[in-house]
Design a protein around this motif. Structure first.
Motif, PDB file in Angstrom:
ATOM      1  N   MET A  12      29.604  51.092  36.053  1.00 41.99           N
ATOM      2  CA  MET A  12      30.785  50.566  35.382  1.00 41.99           C
ATOM      3  C   MET A  12      30.363  49.760  34.162  1.00 41.99           C
ATOM      4  O   MET A  12      29.470  48.918  34.241  1.00 41.99           O
ATOM      5  N   SER A  13      31.008  50.029  33.033  1.00 43.18           N
ATOM      6  CA  SER A  13      30.706  49.290  31.811  1.00 43.18           C
ATOM      7  C   SER A  13      31.289  47.880  31.887  1.00 43.18           C
ATOM      8  O   SER A  13      32.403  47.678  32.358  1.00 43.18           O
ATOM      9  N   MET A  14      30.519  46.900  31.411  1.00 41.62           N
ATOM     10  CA  MET A  14      30.966  45.513  31.395  1.00 41.62           C
ATOM     11  C   MET A  14      31.608  45.151  30.061  1.00 41.62           C
ATOM     12  O   MET A  14      31.913  43.988  29.813  1.00 41.62           O
ATOM     13  N   ARG A  15      31.798  46.154  29.195  1.00 48.13           N
ATOM     14  CA  ARG A  15      32.369  45.913  27.877  1.00 48.13           C
ATOM     15  C   ARG A  15      33.691  46.660  27.683  1.00 48.13           C
ATOM     16  O   ARG A  15      34.112  46.883  26.557  1.00 48.13           O
ATOM     17  N   THR A  16      34.338  47.034  28.763  1.00 50.33           N
ATOM     18  CA  THR A  16      35.561  47.827  28.663  1.00 50.33           C
ATOM     19  C   THR A  16      36.791  46.979  28.386  1.00 50.33           C
ATOM     20  O   THR A  16      37.712  47.404  27.676  1.00 50.33           O
ATOM     21  N   LEU A  17      36.811  45.765  28.906  1.00 51.90           N
ATOM     22  CA  LEU A  17      38.026  44.951  28.884  1.00 51.90           C
ATOM     23  C   LEU A  17      38.576  44.690  27.481  1.00 51.90           C
ATOM     24  O   LEU A  17      39.785  44.830  27.264  1.00 51.90           O
ATOM     25  N   PRO A  18      37.751  44.305  26.490  1.00 51.83           N
ATOM     26  CA  PRO A  18      38.326  44.073  25.155  1.00 51.83           C
ATOM     27  C   PRO A  18      39.008  45.306  24.568  1.00 51.83           C
ATOM     28  O   PRO A  18      40.068  45.202  23.939  1.00 51.83           O
ATOM     29  N   ILE A  19      38.411  46.494  24.771  1.00 51.55           N
ATOM     30  CA  ILE A  19      39.008  47.730  24.270  1.00 51.55           C
ATOM     31  C   ILE A  19      40.392  47.942  24.886  1.00 51.55           C
ATOM     32  O   ILE A  19      41.365  48.260  24.191  1.00 51.55           O
ATOM     33  N   VAL A  20      40.493  47.735  26.198  1.00 55.15           N
ATOM     34  CA  VAL A  20      41.755  47.979  26.899  1.00 55.15           C
ATOM     35  C   VAL A  20      42.815  46.956  26.497  1.00 55.15           C
ATOM     36  O   VAL A  20      43.944  47.318  26.162  1.00 55.15           O
ATOM     37  N   LEU A  21      42.456  45.695  26.514  1.00 60.41           N
ATOM     38  CA  LEU A  21      43.460  44.652  26.283  1.00 60.41           C
ATOM     39  C   LEU A  21      43.959  44.657  24.841  1.00 60.41           C
ATOM     40  O   LEU A  21      45.165  44.485  24.593  1.00 60.41           O
ATOM     41  N   VAL A  22      43.073  44.873  23.879  1.00 62.43           N
ATOM     42  CA  VAL A  22      43.515  44.929  22.486  1.00 62.43           C
ATOM     43  C   VAL A  22      44.407  46.151  22.266  1.00 62.43           C
ATOM     44  O   VAL A  22      45.444  46.065  21.593  1.00 62.43           O
ATOM     45  N   SER A  23      44.027  47.290  22.844  1.00 66.41           N
ATOM     46  CA  SER A  23      44.820  48.504  22.668  1.00 66.41           C
ATOM     47  C   SER A  23      46.175  48.393  23.357  1.00 66.41           C
ATOM     48  O   SER A  23      47.210  48.761  22.780  1.00 66.41           O
TER      49      SER A  23
ATOM     50  N   GLU B 217      36.763  34.226  25.935  1.00 67.74           N
ATOM     51  CA  GLU B 217      36.773  34.632  27.342  1.00 67.74           C
ATOM     52  C   GLU B 217      36.800  36.142  27.478  1.00 67.74           C
ATOM     53  O   GLU B 217      36.128  36.717  28.347  1.00 67.74           O
ATOM     54  N   LEU B 218      37.549  36.806  26.611  1.00 62.39           N
ATOM     55  CA  LEU B 218      37.706  38.251  26.719  1.00 62.39           C
ATOM     56  C   LEU B 218      36.420  38.999  26.401  1.00 62.39           C
ATOM     57  O   LEU B 218      36.121  40.022  27.022  1.00 62.39           O
ATOM     58  N   LEU B 219      35.640  38.511  25.458  1.00 62.19           N
ATOM     59  CA  LEU B 219      34.437  39.218  25.008  1.00 62.19           C
ATOM     60  C   LEU B 219      33.215  38.963  25.881  1.00 62.19           C
ATOM     61  O   LEU B 219      32.144  39.508  25.622  1.00 62.19           O
ATOM     62  N   LYS B 220      33.368  38.142  26.908  1.00 57.56           N
ATOM     63  CA  LYS B 220      32.263  37.971  27.857  1.00 57.56           C
ATOM     64  C   LYS B 220      32.066  39.261  28.654  1.00 57.56           C
ATOM     65  O   LYS B 220      33.048  39.898  29.036  1.00 57.56           O
TER      66      LYS B 220
ATOM     67  N   GLU C 237      38.690  37.697  12.091  1.00 56.89           N
ATOM     68  CA  GLU C 237      37.521  37.129  12.762  1.00 56.89           C
ATOM     69  C   GLU C 237      37.257  37.838  14.094  1.00 56.89           C
ATOM     70  O   GLU C 237      36.107  38.141  14.439  1.00 56.89           O
ATOM     71  N   THR C 238      38.316  38.124  14.834  1.00 59.83           N
ATOM     72  CA  THR C 238      38.159  38.860  16.090  1.00 59.83           C
ATOM     73  C   THR C 238      37.624  40.261  15.826  1.00 59.83           C
ATOM     74  O   THR C 238      36.746  40.753  16.552  1.00 59.83           O
ATOM     75  N   HIS C 239      38.140  40.898  14.793  1.00 57.87           N
ATOM     76  CA  HIS C 239      37.668  42.241  14.433  1.00 57.87           C
ATOM     77  C   HIS C 239      36.171  42.214  14.122  1.00 57.87           C
ATOM     78  O   HIS C 239      35.418  43.094  14.554  1.00 57.87           O
ATOM     79  N   ARG C 240      35.715  41.204  13.392  1.00 55.85           N
ATOM     80  CA  ARG C 240      34.288  41.095  13.082  1.00 55.85           C
ATOM     81  C   ARG C 240      33.453  40.922  14.353  1.00 55.85           C
ATOM     82  O   ARG C 240      32.368  41.514  14.483  1.00 55.85           O
ATOM     83  N   ARG C 241      33.948  40.140  15.280  1.00 50.89           N
ATOM     84  CA  ARG C 241      33.206  39.920  16.531  1.00 50.89           C
ATOM     85  C   ARG C 241      33.136  41.195  17.363  1.00 50.89           C
ATOM     86  O   ARG C 241      32.115  41.483  17.980  1.00 50.89           O
TER      87      ARG C 241
END
Length: 386
Positions: free
Chosen positions: A1-12, A66-69, A150-154
């Motif tokens: 399981m990828s630990m980087r999925t949440l930001p993609i899902v929540l932003v979309s 918190e989301l990008l952790k 700024e979020t987009h850059r991160r």
């Protein structure tokens, strides 16, 4: 399981939620009048306030920290709680039934985008299309635009270092999250990109991913790696070569259309759509009754109620609680004030059957919730402090 999925899902999903709310609020105020309505509903200023408040919270530093952790994917229940709190940070309120239907539409729209995504890495382009549209919603508020940038850059910084294998794992995690969701959406059904059973009708034709050869060629190489023979076979579809790769920067041409506002973009122009679908008269008209009825599972009346002593707010009641329209689940009626009311209540028999089925899974669901109860707790606690 990828630990980087949440930001993609929540932003979309957040982008899809804003598309729907903006479409509904604009349809209720087609003239863009900023004065008090004769119907007593809302003003253009209120609409912009809702967008600014939601986007401002969603792209705040504390929320994104918190989301990008690196963390596991949330359950659907936790995701709904987060999105509900985001929707309620402004003067707008959604009742639980309305939020459930809103979430279903958001999930199905995002699932369609993931299914059509040419490459795992292009999931970023879907997210960037959402961010570009969100930035446009709040372009009149520089402070909020700066937060979005700024979020987009991160996000670019975090995902630019990921390998092709990590993107494939991210895609697999997304598909696991989205599996078994087959809610029928009127807009998808009308455009024949969804079957009556709720599953998508995917085409075997369309543009190929960047850097991929067209199907239909067999090449044979010798032991030294030299091509010695080549033959062709019918591929069973109509394919085209991608002209260029989409921009993965802060701005630029994303090329990929997935993730754009489907309530303003003509679905018939989507290149991955089945060629057998008729494309006549598919250009959306956001001000027409017919277009509202296409979203009958979601749309309803927008009313103003007092949220606090000196402030007015929206109560978006997407599904009537006590009355039933003679036109049925997909019909609409216009009352004397000119507000379009749409009835989308399920029938009593279906609700009873679903309740019986739900009880069969109650024990298993309780077990799963105990295991996953800690997921999202930090983010929800942080949102309480905002």
């Amino acid at each position: 399981m990828s630990m980087r999925t949440l930001p993609i899902v929540l932003v979309s999903l957040g982008g899809e939620m804003l598309y729907i709310l903006d479409q509904r609020l604009e349809a209720q105020n087609p003239s863009g009048d900023n004065s008090e309505k004769a119907t007593g509903l809302w003003s253009e200023q209120d609409r912009h306030r809702v967008m600014n408040d939601i986007v401002g919270t969603m792209f705040s530093k504390a929320f994104m920290d918190e989301l990008l952790k690196p963390q596991q994917m949330y359950s659907h229940r936790t995701m709904k709680v987060v999105l509900t709190r985001l929707a309620h940070v402004s003067i707008m309120r959604l009742n639980p039934v309305s939020m459930e239907k809103l979430y279903e539409l958001m999930i199905m729209a995002f699932k369609y985008q993931v299914f059509l995504c040419p490459r795992p890495k292009d999931l970023l382009l879907i997210t960037y299309n959402h961010i570009d549209a969100i930035r446009e919603f709040v372009k009149g508020t520089p402070a909020v635009v700066n937060n979005v940038d700024e979020t987009h850059r991160r996000i670019i910084e975090v995902y630019s270092a990921m390998t092709a294998g990590e993107f494939q794992l991210l895609r697999q995690t997304l598909l696991t999250f989205l599996q078994d969701t087959h809610v029928r959406v009127a807009m998808f059904l009308k455009n024949l990109i969804q079957n009556p059973n709720g599953r998508f009708a995917l085409s075997a034709s369309g543009p190929m991913p960047q850097g991929v050869d067209l199907p239909g060629t067999i090449r044979i190489f010798d032991t030294k790696g030299r091509k010695v023979r080549q033959s062709h076979f019918p591929s069973g579809g109509s394919y085209s070569v991608a002209n260029k790769e989409g921009s993965f920067g802060l701005h630029g041409d994303r090329v990929l259309r997935l993730g754009m506002n489907m309530y303003t973009v003509n679905l018939a122009e989507e290149p991955s759509k089945s060629p057998s679908v008729k494309t006549d008269n598919l250009t959306p008209n956001l001000l027409a009754k017919e277009e509202l009825n296409l979203l009958a599972r979601l749309m309803g009346n927008v009313e103003i109620e007092n949220v606090s002593a000196g402030e007015s707010g929206f109560q978006i009641n997407l599904f009537g609680a006590s009355q039933e329209d003679e036109t049925g689940a997909a019909g609409g009626a216009e009352d004397s004030s000119g507000v379009i009311s749409i009835q989308a209540l399920p029938d009593e028999y279906s609700a009873t059957q679903l309740s019986q089925i739900a009880r069969l899974f109650a024990e298993q669901e309780a077990t799963n919730e105990n295991v996953n109860s800690s997921k999202g707790d930090n983010l929800l606690a942080m949102m309480d402090e905002l």
